[in-house]
Design an enzyme around this catalytic site. Structure first.
Site, short mmCIF file in Angstrom:
data_model
loop_
_atom_site.label_atom_id
_atom_site.label_comp_id
_atom_site.label_asym_id
_atom_site.label_seq_id
_atom_site.Cartn_x
_atom_site.Cartn_y
_atom_site.Cartn_z
N GLU A 168 -22.81 45.05 75.93
CA GLU A 168 -22.81 43.58 76.00
C GLU A 168 -24.25 43.17 76.24
O GLU A 168 -24.81 43.46 77.30
CB GLU A 168 -21.95 43.11 77.17
CG GLU A 168 -20.49 43.45 77.07
CD GLU A 168 -19.76 42.65 76.03
OE1 GLU A 168 -20.35 41.75 75.41
OE2 GLU A 168 -18.58 42.96 75.81
N GLY A 221 -30.21 54.66 85.78
CA GLY A 221 -29.37 54.23 84.65
C GLY A 221 -29.57 55.17 83.47
O GLY A 221 -28.60 55.61 82.83
N CYS A 257 -25.71 35.08 79.60
CA CYS A 257 -25.96 35.51 78.23
C CYS A 257 -25.27 34.62 77.22
O CYS A 257 -25.72 34.47 76.09
CB CYS A 257 -25.53 36.95 78.08
SG CYS A 257 -23.87 37.21 78.70
N GLU A 299 -34.44 35.15 73.72
CA GLU A 299 -33.68 34.79 74.90
C GLU A 299 -34.65 34.53 76.06
O GLU A 299 -35.47 35.38 76.39
CB GLU A 299 -32.73 35.93 75.25
CG GLU A 299 -31.81 35.61 76.39
CD GLU A 299 -30.81 36.73 76.66
OE1 GLU A 299 -31.24 37.88 76.81
OE2 GLU A 299 -29.60 36.43 76.71
N LYS A 352 -23.62 51.80 88.29
CA LYS A 352 -25.04 51.68 88.63
C LYS A 352 -25.36 50.20 88.64
O LYS A 352 -25.44 49.55 87.61
CB LYS A 352 -25.88 52.42 87.59
CG LYS A 352 -27.17 53.01 88.07
CD LYS A 352 -28.26 52.04 88.42
CE LYS A 352 -28.85 51.26 87.28
NZ LYS A 352 -29.63 50.09 87.76
P1 NAD Z 1 -31.81 44.88 81.91
O1 NAD Z 1 -31.46 45.34 80.55
O2 NAD Z 1 -33.22 44.88 82.32
O3 NAD Z 1 -31.04 45.74 83.02
C1 NAD Z 1 -29.65 45.89 83.02
C2 NAD Z 1 -29.29 47.16 83.76
O4 NAD Z 1 -29.79 48.27 83.04
C3 NAD Z 1 -29.87 47.28 85.18
O5 NAD Z 1 -28.90 47.86 86.01
C4 NAD Z 1 -31.04 48.24 84.97
O6 NAD Z 1 -31.39 48.96 86.13
C5 NAD Z 1 -30.50 49.16 83.90
N1 NAD Z 1 -31.50 49.85 83.11
C6 NAD Z 1 -32.79 49.51 82.89
N2 NAD Z 1 -33.38 50.39 82.06
C7 NAD Z 1 -32.44 51.31 81.73
C8 NAD Z 1 -32.42 52.45 80.87
N3 NAD Z 1 -33.49 52.81 80.19
N4 NAD Z 1 -31.29 53.14 80.76
C9 NAD Z 1 -30.16 52.75 81.42
N5 NAD Z 1 -30.12 51.69 82.25
C10 NAD Z 1 -31.25 50.96 82.39
O7 NAD Z 1 -31.16 43.43 82.01
P2 NAD Z 1 -31.30 42.41 83.20
O8 NAD Z 1 -32.68 41.84 83.14
O9 NAD Z 1 -30.81 42.99 84.48
O10 NAD Z 1 -30.20 41.30 82.76
C11 NAD Z 1 -30.48 40.25 81.91
C12 NAD Z 1 -30.05 40.57 80.48
O11 NAD Z 1 -28.68 40.91 80.43
C13 NAD Z 1 -30.18 39.39 79.55
O12 NAD Z 1 -30.76 39.80 78.33
C14 NAD Z 1 -28.76 38.94 79.30
O13 NAD Z 1 -28.53 38.26 78.12
C15 NAD Z 1 -28.02 40.21 79.38
N6 NAD Z 1 -26.63 39.96 79.72
C16 NAD Z 1 -25.67 40.15 78.76
C17 NAD Z 1 -24.34 39.90 79.05
C18 NAD Z 1 -23.27 40.09 78.02
O14 NAD Z 1 -22.13 40.21 78.38
N7 NAD Z 1 -23.58 40.12 76.74
C19 NAD Z 1 -23.97 39.50 80.32
C20 NAD Z 1 -24.97 39.31 81.26
C21 NAD Z 1 -26.29 39.57 80.96
#
Ligand code: NAD
Length: 488
Positions: free
Chosen positions: A259, A221, A293, A392, A183
């Site tokens: 992650e 998701g 991140c 963050e 997804k």
């Molecule tokens: P997000 O959590 O908003 O979304 C991530 C994914 O989750 C998207 O595909 C979204 O559609 C999906 N999603 C949203 N709500 C959901 C739910 N209730 N259930 C299941 N899936 C759902 O994050 P973002 O804004 O897309 O990305 C930025 C964040 O990701 C930052 O906090 C960053 O630190 C983190 N990040 C972490 C890593 C790591 O490896 N630790 C890597 C990259 C980004």
């Protein structure tokens, strides 16, 4: 096969490229704000079909047992993708807004080439381990351990490094023998869909083994996390969403692999080369506009050198302006969306409201009429309790803080809900190692050391996540262990 001109408007479900039941949605270039094309808008019914296909492929084919075939398929996919690097580079920069230089590394070529590493693991892993004989309850038995694929993996990914994160899940999951529903992030559907097209048209990966779903609807998701046909959720994203994922997966007791976010510290000891350290801290935080991140977003320097370090960092950031990501020299491109830009600007305003000083940057660059750009920003005058030092921001914003010695530097690094990454700079190896040992974080660089590589497990302590991605440890996340015994 060319990925243009109808590229990436399809979902990949059960081996076929199909239109989204919800039609399409606009894909926007974050550097120009122009609509550059359409992506498939999947619905709950499409997600249901994708999960059914992944379940059937796992349950009714030899995919999970034929290690050599999987290795061949992964290498075939890597070769097919390599044939499209130039097209993919252009489309990735347009969709993600990432500086083009990063596509030669973690934004494109790195993670795709890493498929070879995971193919190698499928071949070389010790799938069966002989434990020899033992006599529980006085009866002699011969025991062995067998590793088997977990089953159907729901992979949910964010927009910041879409190829890296998609492949850090697809690679080990397929190598382990799992089947996958990916997804993709709503803001970066093409990065996933383009790969789906290559898989469907140029590889022998069997139908249903990998399914790719794009949509603006986050609920898809959530649907994946709740569906009992899915055995493991591999999630990368924000800590807040990670909590929701874990709670939802608990209902069917799925394995979860998370992650999440970070607020990593860049610790400068008093014997460090201050100029080099500040230059590197500035470079880190502007890379891809701070949308990583593991980027170090707190620069922690000796109190007696705070003024000098502030000036060095301010100068370095001013020399790294937000600019056109298609230009080879650009390090800081735009943020992904107007929503993210607003969020970053709110955090800068919050820093000022908390008593901080904006040393450089602080808003949109004057020379960029369009695009979601924020100038590299340095905040001083706060301590580690400030919200901008705790939360963050996910933008090119660095907070500079003072420490009173090595122990205080460690304490500041650890005074965070997160524990994802970090840097320590100094010259005395004993002091450096003490700091590395003291900081509760999943990765640490020393004097600019770069740990990122396919064979290095990456992940977080504390609220930065659960489990490890990449490396043998990351591969093992996608395995179950079966203990088998027979009378000897
Ligand atoms: P997000 O959590 O908003 O979304 C991530 C994914 O989750 C998207 O595909 C979204 O559609 C999906 N999603 C949203 N709500 C959901 C739910 N209730 N259930 C299941 N899936 C759902 O994050 P973002 O804004 O897309 O990305 C930025 C964040 O990701 C930052 O906090 C960053 O630190 C983190 N990040 C972490 C890593 C790591 O490896 N630790 C890597 C990259 C980004």
């Amino acid at each position: 096969m060319t990925l243009r001109p109808d590229f990436a408007s399809d979902l990949l479900i059960d081996g076929k490229l199909v239109a989204g039941s919800g039609g399409t949605y606009d894909v926007v270039n974050p550097a120009t704000e122009e609509v550059i094309g359409q992506a498939a808008q999947a619905t709950a019914a499409d997600m249901d079909a994708a999960i059914a296909a992944a379940r059937a492929a796992f349950d009714t084919t030899d995919w999970s047992r034929d290690h050599a075939f999987r290795a061949r398929c992964l290498r075939q996919l890597r070769e097919a993708l390599a044939g499209h690097f130039d097209e993919l580079r252009e489309l990735t920069v347009a969709e993600v807004g990432c500086p083009v230089f990063l596509t030669h590394g973690p934004q494109l070529e790195g993670p795709m080439n890493d498929l070879d590493y995971f193919a190698g693991l499928a071949e070389s892993y010790d799938w069966t381990v002989d434990l020899g004989e033992a006599s529980p309850m006085g009866i002699k038995n011969h025991r062995e351990l067998r590793s088997e694929a977990v089953g159907v993996v729901g992979a949910i990914t964010p927009w910041n490094f879409p190829h890296q994160i998609n492949f850090a899940k697809i690679g080990p999951a397929l190598a382990a023998g799992c089947t996958v529903v990916l997804k993709a992030a709503p803001d970066t559907p093409w990065c996933a869909a383009l790969v789906g097209k290559v898989i469907a048209e140029e590889t022998d990966i069997p139908a249903g083994v990998i399914n790719i779903v794009t949509s603006t609807d986050h609920e898809l998701g959530a649907q994946l996390t709740a569906d009992p046909r899915v055995d493991l959720i591999s999630f990368t994203g924000s800590t807040a969403t990670g909590r929701a994922v874990m709670a939802s997966a608990a209902a069917s007791l799925k394995k979860v692999f998370l992650e999440l976010g970070g607020k990593s510290a860049f610790l400068v000891l008093d014997d460090a080369d201050l100029g080099a350290a500040c230059a590197m801290a500035a470079f880190n935080v502007v890379t891809h506009a701070g949308q990583g991140c593991a980027i170090t977003t707190r620069l922690v320097v000796p109190r007696e050198k705070l003024a000098e370090a502030t000036e060095l960092t301010r100068t370095a950031l001013a020399g790294l302006p937000a600019a056109d990501p298609t230009k080879p020299g650009t390090i800081c491109g735009p943020l992904i969306s107007a929503r993210q830009r607003d969020r970053v600007e709110e955090y800068i305003a919050l820093a000022v409201a908390e008593g901080g000083t904006v040393e450089t940057g602080g808003g949109r660059p004057a020379d960029r009429e369009h695009g979601y750009f924020v100038s590299p920003t340095l905040i001083s005058g706060l301590d580690n309790s400030a919200r901008v030092a705790q939360e963050e921001i996910f933008g090119p914003v660095l907070v500079i803080l003072a420490h009173d010695g090595d122990d205080d530097a460690i304490a500041i690094a650890n005074d965070s809900p997160y524990g994802l990454s970090g840097q320590v700079w100094g010259t005395d190896p004993a002091r450096i190692n003490r700091v590395v040992d003291g900081v509760r974080t999943g990765t640490m660089g020393i004097n600019g050391g770069i740990w990122y590589s396919a064979d290095v497990p990456f992940g977080g302590y504390k609220q930065s996540g659960i489990g490890r991605e990449m490396g043998v440890a990351g591969f093992a996340e996608y395995l179950e262990t079966k203990a088998v015994a027979r009378p000897a």
